[in-house]
Every structure is written in C-alpha cells, then in structure tokens.
Scaffold this active site. Structure first.
Site, PDB file in Angstrom:
ATOM      1  N   ALA A  65     -17.764  14.224   6.718  1.00  0.00           N
ATOM      2  CA  ALA A  65     -18.730  12.931   6.894  1.00  0.00           C
ATOM      3  C   ALA A  65     -17.575  11.886   7.076  1.00  0.00           C
ATOM      4  CB  ALA A  65     -19.579  12.858   6.036  1.00  0.00           C
ATOM      5  N   GLY A 108     -18.307  17.732   5.935  1.00  0.00           N
ATOM      6  CA  GLY A 108     -19.584  17.705   6.919  1.00  0.00           C
ATOM      7  C   GLY A 108     -19.213  18.528   8.201  1.00  0.00           C
ATOM      8  N   GLU A 111     -19.984  22.005   7.315  1.00  0.00           N
ATOM      9  CA  GLU A 111     -21.471  22.096   7.220  1.00  0.00           C
ATOM     10  C   GLU A 111     -21.921  22.038   8.539  1.00  0.00           C
ATOM     11  OE1 GLU A 111     -21.125  19.057   4.282  1.00  0.00           O
ATOM     12  OE2 GLU A 111     -22.482  20.019   3.193  1.00  0.00           O
ATOM     13  N   GLU A 131     -15.010  17.938  -0.582  1.00  0.00           N
ATOM     14  CA  GLU A 131     -15.511  16.727  -1.415  1.00  0.00           C
ATOM     15  C   GLU A 131     -15.159  16.661  -2.673  1.00  0.00           C
ATOM     16  OE1 GLU A 131     -17.270  19.106   0.578  1.00  0.00           O
ATOM     17  OE2 GLU A 131     -18.621  18.509   1.879  1.00  0.00           O
TER      18      GLU A 131
HETATM   19  C1  HXC Z   1     -13.221   8.958   7.795  1.00  0.00           C
HETATM   20  C2  HXC Z   1     -11.425  10.210   8.629  1.00  0.00           C
HETATM   21  C3  HXC Z   1     -11.792  11.375   7.960  1.00  0.00           C
HETATM   22  C4  HXC Z   1     -12.959  11.333   7.472  1.00  0.00           C
HETATM   23  C5  HXC Z   1      -9.620  11.657   8.769  1.00  0.00           C
HETATM   24  N1  HXC Z   1     -10.040  10.513   9.073  1.00  0.00           N
HETATM   25  N2  HXC Z   1     -10.686  12.226   8.099  1.00  0.00           N
HETATM   26  N3  HXC Z   1     -11.852   8.951   8.380  1.00  0.00           N
HETATM   27  N4  HXC Z   1     -13.841  10.125   7.380  1.00  0.00           N
HETATM   28  N5  HXC Z   1     -13.714  12.545   6.961  1.00  0.00           N
HETATM   29  C6  HXC Z   1      -9.281   9.449   9.453  1.00  0.00           C
HETATM   30  C7  HXC Z   1      -8.047   9.073   8.853  1.00  0.00           C
HETATM   31  O1  HXC Z   1      -8.311   8.048   7.932  1.00  0.00           O
HETATM   32  C8  HXC Z   1      -7.126   8.412   9.711  1.00  0.00           C
HETATM   33  O2  HXC Z   1      -7.354   7.167  10.144  1.00  0.00           O
HETATM   34  C9  HXC Z   1      -7.355   9.517  11.083  1.00  0.00           C
HETATM   35  O3  HXC Z   1      -8.659   9.829  10.860  1.00  0.00           O
HETATM   36  C10 HXC Z   1      -6.455  10.570  11.017  1.00  0.00           C
HETATM   37  O4  HXC Z   1      -6.188  11.353   9.750  1.00  0.00           O
HETATM   38  P1  HXC Z   1      -4.937  11.538   8.856  1.00  0.00           P
HETATM   39  O5  HXC Z   1      -5.205  11.828   7.707  1.00  0.00           O
HETATM   40  O6  HXC Z   1      -3.976  10.442   9.179  1.00  0.00           O
HETATM   41  O7  HXC Z   1      -4.411  12.780   9.570  1.00  0.00           O
HETATM   42  P2  HXC Z   1      -3.622  14.167   8.795  1.00  0.00           P
HETATM   43  O8  HXC Z   1      -2.457  13.239   8.060  1.00  0.00           O
HETATM   44  O9  HXC Z   1      -3.328  15.006  10.164  1.00  0.00           O
HETATM   45  O10 HXC Z   1      -4.671  14.811   7.749  1.00  0.00           O
HETATM   46  C11 HXC Z   1      -5.896  15.600   8.387  1.00  0.00           C
HETATM   47  C12 HXC Z   1      -6.596  15.892   7.245  1.00  0.00           C
HETATM   48  C13 HXC Z   1      -7.000  14.475   6.370  1.00  0.00           C
HETATM   49  C14 HXC Z   1      -6.272  16.743   6.165  1.00  0.00           C
HETATM   50  C15 HXC Z   1      -7.949  16.544   7.860  1.00  0.00           C
HETATM   51  O11 HXC Z   1      -7.435  13.353   7.365  1.00  0.00           O
HETATM   52  C16 HXC Z   1      -8.220  14.494   5.552  1.00  0.00           C
HETATM   53  O12 HXC Z   1      -7.923  15.076   4.636  1.00  0.00           O
HETATM   54  N6  HXC Z   1      -9.647  14.053   5.698  1.00  0.00           N
HETATM   55  C17 HXC Z   1     -10.398  14.056   4.938  1.00  0.00           C
HETATM   56  C18 HXC Z   1     -11.203  15.311   4.846  1.00  0.00           C
HETATM   57  C19 HXC Z   1     -12.434  15.471   3.797  1.00  0.00           C
HETATM   58  O13 HXC Z   1     -12.385  15.076   2.614  1.00  0.00           O
HETATM   59  N7  HXC Z   1     -13.617  15.471   4.326  1.00  0.00           N
HETATM   60  C20 HXC Z   1     -14.591  15.599   3.606  1.00  0.00           C
HETATM   61  C21 HXC Z   1     -15.425  14.227   3.746  1.00  0.00           C
HETATM   62  S1  HXC Z   1     -16.807  14.221   2.611  1.00  0.00           S
HETATM   63  P3  HXC Z   1      -6.524   5.992  10.346  1.00  0.00           P
HETATM   64  O14 HXC Z   1      -7.195   4.858  10.546  1.00  0.00           O
HETATM   65  O15 HXC Z   1      -5.843   5.922   8.774  1.00  0.00           O
HETATM   66  O16 HXC Z   1      -5.430   6.296  11.294  1.00  0.00           O
HETATM   67  C22 HXC Z   1     -17.895  15.247   3.477  1.00  0.00           C
HETATM   68  C23 HXC Z   1     -19.049  15.590   2.836  1.00  0.00           C
HETATM   69  C24 HXC Z   1     -20.216  14.766   2.756  1.00  0.00           C
HETATM   70  O17 HXC Z   1     -17.839  15.469   4.638  1.00  0.00           O
HETATM   71  C25 HXC Z   1     -21.189  15.064   1.801  1.00  0.00           C
HETATM   72  C26 HXC Z   1     -21.126  14.435   0.583  1.00  0.00           C
HETATM   73  C27 HXC Z   1     -20.901  12.868   0.623  1.00  0.00           C
END
Ligand code: HXC
Length: 257
Positions: A65, A108, A111, A131
């Site tokens: 998400a 997400g 999911e 998360e």
């Molecule tokens: C918003 C996101 C994002 C996310 C990545 N980006 N994941 N933006 N929401 N979930 C954006 C980053 O901010 C970045 O933008 C660009 O995408 C590239 O990501 P990087 O981190 O620079 O890439 P990398 O170093 O290759 O790492 C990849 C990654 C990492 C390991 C997947 O991006 C990451 O850990 N993302 C978050 C994963 C996560 O926590 N997902 C769960 C979300 S909560 P910029 O602008 O900086 O270039 C969820 C549950 C919801 O899904 C239900 C409960 C609330």
C-alpha cells in the site's frame, strides 16, 4: 476508460492488467484501487473475455500500500472511511484472475496477489508482510489469506518479523502454483489464462466459486455446495456439448448457455 496507473490490453480472450506506477514500485494508492476495480468490472462484464492476468514490473509486482498516502491518516480517516474495503470488490470478480508476480510483492502487494485465484511467480519473486516494521499490520486480508495459504508457522513468522519468502520457498509452502523464468512469466501466464478462457464459461465460474467455498465453509457444507453446483451444470447446453464432443473426439464449441 483511460487508465493512468494501469495498462490494460486484451490478448484474444485474455485481459492483461499491468500495474504501472514504476516510480513508486507500483505502490497501491487510491487511484490504483479505483482503476483496478474499473478494469476488473469491465473484464467481468465483457463476454469476449474468459480469464485475466494481473501483473506488475520485473522489479515489483507491488511494494505495498502507498505508505506516503497513509502516513498522515488517523483512526477517523481509516475506520470512518473504511480504508481498503474497496478491495472486497477485487475478490468479487466472478471470472478468474491469475497473479503473475515478479520481484517484490510486499504488504498490500502480497495481499493483492493472494486475492487473485492463483499465483504464478517468477524466479525473482519475493513475498512478504513487512507492515510490522511500520508499526502496523496487514490490512487487506494478508494475515488471513497467508495463514490459509502457508499455515500458521510461516504466516506468523512472516507477519512478526517482516521476513521475505523467495519464490522457491513460496512454492514449497503452497503460496504459488508454479515458478517460471522472469523473462517468460507474463507470456506463460497469458498462455495459462488462454487455456482457462477456452473452457465453458459457466463451468469456469462454478469451479472458481466452489474452490473458494472451501475457505468459507465446513467440509460437509463445502462438499454439498460443490455437488449442487455440479448438478446445476447438467442444466447447461455446454455440458451436453462437452460430453458429446468428448464422445465424438472433437473440441467443444461453447455457447456459455
Ligand atoms: C510508497 C513506495 C513504497 C510504498 C516503495 N516506494 N515502496 N512508496 N509506498 N509501499 C517508493 C520509494 O519511496 C521510492 O520513492 C521508490 O518507490 C523506489 O523505492 P526504493 O526504496 O528506493 O527501492 P529499493 O531500494 O530497491 O527498495 C525496494 C523495497 C523498498 C525493498 C521494496 O522500497 C521497501 O521496503 N518498500 C516498502 C515496502 C513495505 O513496507 N510495504 C508495506 C507497505 S504497508 P522515491 O520517491 O524515494 O524515489 C502495506 C500494508 C497496508 O502494504 C495495510 C496496513 C496499513
């Protein structure tokens, strides 16, 4: 409809939906959800289409998400607005949807893949529910669908630690049906979807509905539900055609009636 966060194309009887927010690794924001619902509803209503494939990029199916969209929200926004409830419309799709996952399917994203009817993974796929690292939890069904797919031990470990599962582990655990080389993933998924789309339309819906019932009922109720739908299929013209075609050693010619 013009989509900004998706690419939607029809390949014969297969609808291919590609998540397309590369700058955010396909993070799922409200716009993606609204467009995805529109694309799936159009697919479900289009009689020329028999199966869909949902995919992302090679690097990410979806990295979760959209954290930037959620960061400032409070309880009233989330609970009051029933945040994520729109995803119920994704699982309400009556025709099959195959997830073709390459790269990250996190939070997400994992999911959403699990909302699909089955997952084909590339050898680069990584699944996770990270998360907890954000001090929250899955919110689109991940704790429930992951536990049903891989069992309590792995689901609990993944939700509590945020550890990712690679494609091999995901296949061993039963989360994905098959692993394919990344370069062939989408074409192979479309081929599998075309195979499904070539089956009788009412039988496709009935098979999907009865397998899904296995997650909602007791065994006895599920077996009864299956038997009733099986009986109902004998009221279709396609059942007569399918069995006649077998006896006459020719392909079935379906009418969807
Ligand atoms: C918003 C996101 C994002 C996310 C990545 N980006 N994941 N933006 N929401 N979930 C954006 C980053 O901010 C970045 O933008 C660009 O995408 C590239 O990501 P990087 O981190 O620079 O890439 P990398 O170093 O290759 O790492 C990849 C990654 C990492 C390991 C997947 O991006 C990451 O850990 N993302 C978050 C994963 C996560 O926590 N997902 C769960 C979300 S909560 P910029 O602008 O900086 O270039 C969820 C549950 C919801 O899904 C239900 C409960 C609330």
């Amino acid at each position: 409809m013009v989509y900004e966060t998706l690419l939607v194309e029809q390949r014969g009887a297969v609808t291919l939906i590609t998540l397309n927010r590369p700058q955010a690794l396909n993070a799922l924001n409200s716009q993606v959800l609204a467009e995805l619902i529109a694309a799936l509803e159009a697919y479900d209503a289009d009689e020329s289409q028999g199966c869909a494939v949902l995919t992302g990029s090679e690097k990410a199916f979806a990295a979760g998400a959209d954290i930037k969209e959620m960061a400032s929200k409070g309880f009233a926004d989330m609970y009051g607005g029933n945040f994520f409830a729109g995803y119920d419309r994704v699982t309400a799709t009556r025709k099959p949807v195959i997830a073709a996952v390459s790269g990250y399917a996190l939070g997400g994203g994992c999911e959403l893949a699990m909302m699909c009817d089955f997952i084909l993974a590339s050898d680069t796929a990584k699944f996770g529910q990270p998360e907890i690292k954000l001090a929250v939890s899955p919110g689109m069904g991940g704790s429930q669908r992951l536990a049903r797919a891989v069992g309590k031990a792995k689901a609990m470990e993944m939700c509590l630690t945020g550890r990712m599962m690679d494609a091999d582990e995901a296949e061993r655990a039963g989360l994905v049906s098959r692993i394919l080389p990344a370069a062939e993933l989408v074409d192979e998924a479309v081929k599998t979807a075309a195979l499904i789309a070539g089956m009788a339309p009412l039988a496709i819906k009935a098979n999907k509905e009865m397998v899904n019932a296995a997650y909602e009922t007791t065994l006895a109720q599920g077996v009864q539900f299956e038997r009733r739908l099986f009986h109902a299929l004998f009221g279709t013209a396609d059942q007569k055609e399918g069995m006649a075609a077998f006896v006459e050693k020719r392909p079935g010619n379906w009418t969807g009636k």
